[in-house]
Design a protein around this motif. Structure first.
Motif, short mmCIF file in Angstrom:
data_model
loop_
_atom_site.label_atom_id
_atom_site.label_comp_id
_atom_site.label_asym_id
_atom_site.label_seq_id
_atom_site.Cartn_x
_atom_site.Cartn_y
_atom_site.Cartn_z
N ARG A 1 7.34 -1.85 10.15
CA ARG A 1 7.78 -3.26 10.00
C ARG A 1 6.68 -4.08 9.30
O ARG A 1 6.97 -4.91 8.45
N PHE A 2 5.41 -3.83 9.69
CA PHE A 2 4.29 -4.54 9.05
C PHE A 2 4.25 -4.20 7.55
O PHE A 2 3.91 -5.04 6.72
N THR A 3 4.56 -2.94 7.24
CA THR A 3 4.56 -2.52 5.83
C THR A 3 5.60 -3.30 5.04
O THR A 3 5.33 -3.75 3.92
N GLU A 4 6.79 -3.45 5.63
CA GLU A 4 7.85 -4.23 4.95
C GLU A 4 7.39 -5.66 4.65
O GLU A 4 7.86 -6.28 3.72
N GLU A 5 6.46 -6.16 5.49
CA GLU A 5 5.97 -7.53 5.31
C GLU A 5 4.63 -7.53 4.58
O GLU A 5 3.82 -8.43 4.76
N ILE B 1 4.89 5.27 5.56
CA ILE B 1 4.36 3.97 5.11
C ILE B 1 4.13 4.01 3.60
O ILE B 1 4.51 3.09 2.87
N GLU B 2 3.55 5.12 3.13
CA GLU B 2 3.27 5.24 1.68
C GLU B 2 4.57 5.27 0.88
O GLU B 2 4.68 4.64 -0.16
N GLY C 1 3.46 1.09 1.08
CA GLY C 1 2.29 0.56 1.78
C GLY C 1 1.09 1.48 1.69
O GLY C 1 1.14 2.55 1.07
N LYS C 2 0.00 1.04 2.33
CA LYS C 2 -1.24 1.84 2.36
C LYS C 2 -1.59 2.11 3.82
O LYS C 2 -1.59 1.18 4.64
#
Ligand SMILES: NC(=O)c1ccc[n+]([C@@H]2O[C@H](COP(=O)([O-])OP(=O)(O)OC[C@H]3O[C@@H](n4cnc5c(N)ncnc54)[C@H](O)[C@@H]3O)[C@@H](O)[C@H]2O)c1
Length: 278
Positions: free
Chosen positions: A25-29, A51-52, A56-57
């Protein structure tokens, strides 16, 4: 601007369940970077890949929650890899001494033991072993303490505050929501959260807890293996009549991690389907 833009998050227990859902969820944001810290390397690396894949990282760090040095290393990894630590989520946890996230067989054994214990609660209380007590308190409570110390120390050094989110439970306030060591450990996590919130407020570090009800993760496998009438009985305590989904906790974590909760500290939020309405 996305709600996690520029923020680096460290998530203990991020390989599975609520920690993993929060990481995604944090990755989406648009989180700047995420450290997945867990004892399960394969599952943790899978979360990193997800995540990648989502753009995201992330990195994986081996963590035994009860090891103080491991907790310091996971925070150092965030600073080295992504430049800071802005958010900590402590989702590493166990319900009993033999709990291994995803080990269905261990949960079947535990379900049989529980069914017997329920027949004689006084006996199971007096028979509780020191090993069981110590393991659950160590991972859930002492592990959370170590993670908070490591993260807060780095956040103080950075001088720009931060947000810390602990995973308590409805068990923090209700004795029926788990075995004795578990409910006591979660009550401890809730007091630890309030104490840390007071002590760290001058450093602009907010500390809040999430106290979920029954959520669909490995931790509630018992809902899939217990007799239907037992499941029905348990769900009677939940006005919404169902287990929650990990995303429903991840959304709560997102609110607490983001600046939307900027005036909130020392609070516990209960995404629990109405468990605490009685
Ligand atoms: N699922 C629920 O219904 C529920 C309800 C209330 C609170 N919680 C709490 O939420 C947290 C997350 O639980 P979940 O439901 O996602 O379970 P889960 O089993 O899916 O995830 C827990 C994670 O913690 C990790 N972990 C366990 N012991 C560890 C240790 N010593 N060191 C490092 N990592 C360790 C596991 O490997 C796993 O990845 C726990 O603290 C749990 O008590 C869960």
């Amino acid at each position: 601007m996305a709600r996690m833009s520029g923020k680096v998050a460290v998530i203990t227990g991020g390989a599975n369940g609520l920690g993993k859902a929060s990481a995604l969820r944090f990755t989406e944001e648009d989180a700047k970077g995420i450290v997945i810290a867990d004892m399960l390397e394969d599952a943790g690396l899978e979360t990193v890949s997800m995540i990648e894949d989502a753009g995201g990282k992330a990195i994986f760090v081996n963590l035994d929650a009860v090891n103080r040095v491991n907790n310091q290393e996971m925070v150092e990894a965030a600073v080295t890899e992504f430049g800071s630590i802005d958010v900590l989520v402590t989702a590493a946890g166990i319900t009993h001494q033999d709990y291994l996230s995803g080990d269905r067989e261990a949960e079947v054994k535990m379900a049989i033991k529980r069914a017997q214990e329920i027949e004689n609660p006084a006996q199971q209380f007096v028979d509780g072993s020191l090993e069981e007590w110590q393991k659950v308190i160590d991972v859930n409570l002492t592990g959370t303490y170590f993670a908070l110390q490591a993260a807060a120390s780095a956040m103080i050094e950075q001088g720009k505050g931060g947000s810390i989110i602990t995973l308590a439970s409805i068990a923090a306030k209700h004795p029926d929501a788990g075995p004795t060591p578990y409910v006591v450990s979660k009550a401890g996590v809730w007091m630890l959260t309030k104490k840390a919130a007071r002590e760290l407020a001058p450093e602009n570090i907010r500390v809040n807890a999430i106290g979920p009800g029954f959520i669909e993760t490995h931790m509630t496998t018992i809902f899939e293996i217990a007799p239907p009438e037992r499941v029905e009985e348990t769900l009677k305590s939940v006005p919404m009549g169902r287990r929650g989904l990990p995303i429903e906790i991840a959304n709560t974590a997102l609110f607490l991690a983001s600046d939307e909760s900027s005036y909130m500290t020392g609070e516990i939020l209960h995404p629990d389907g109405g468990y605490f309405t009685d």
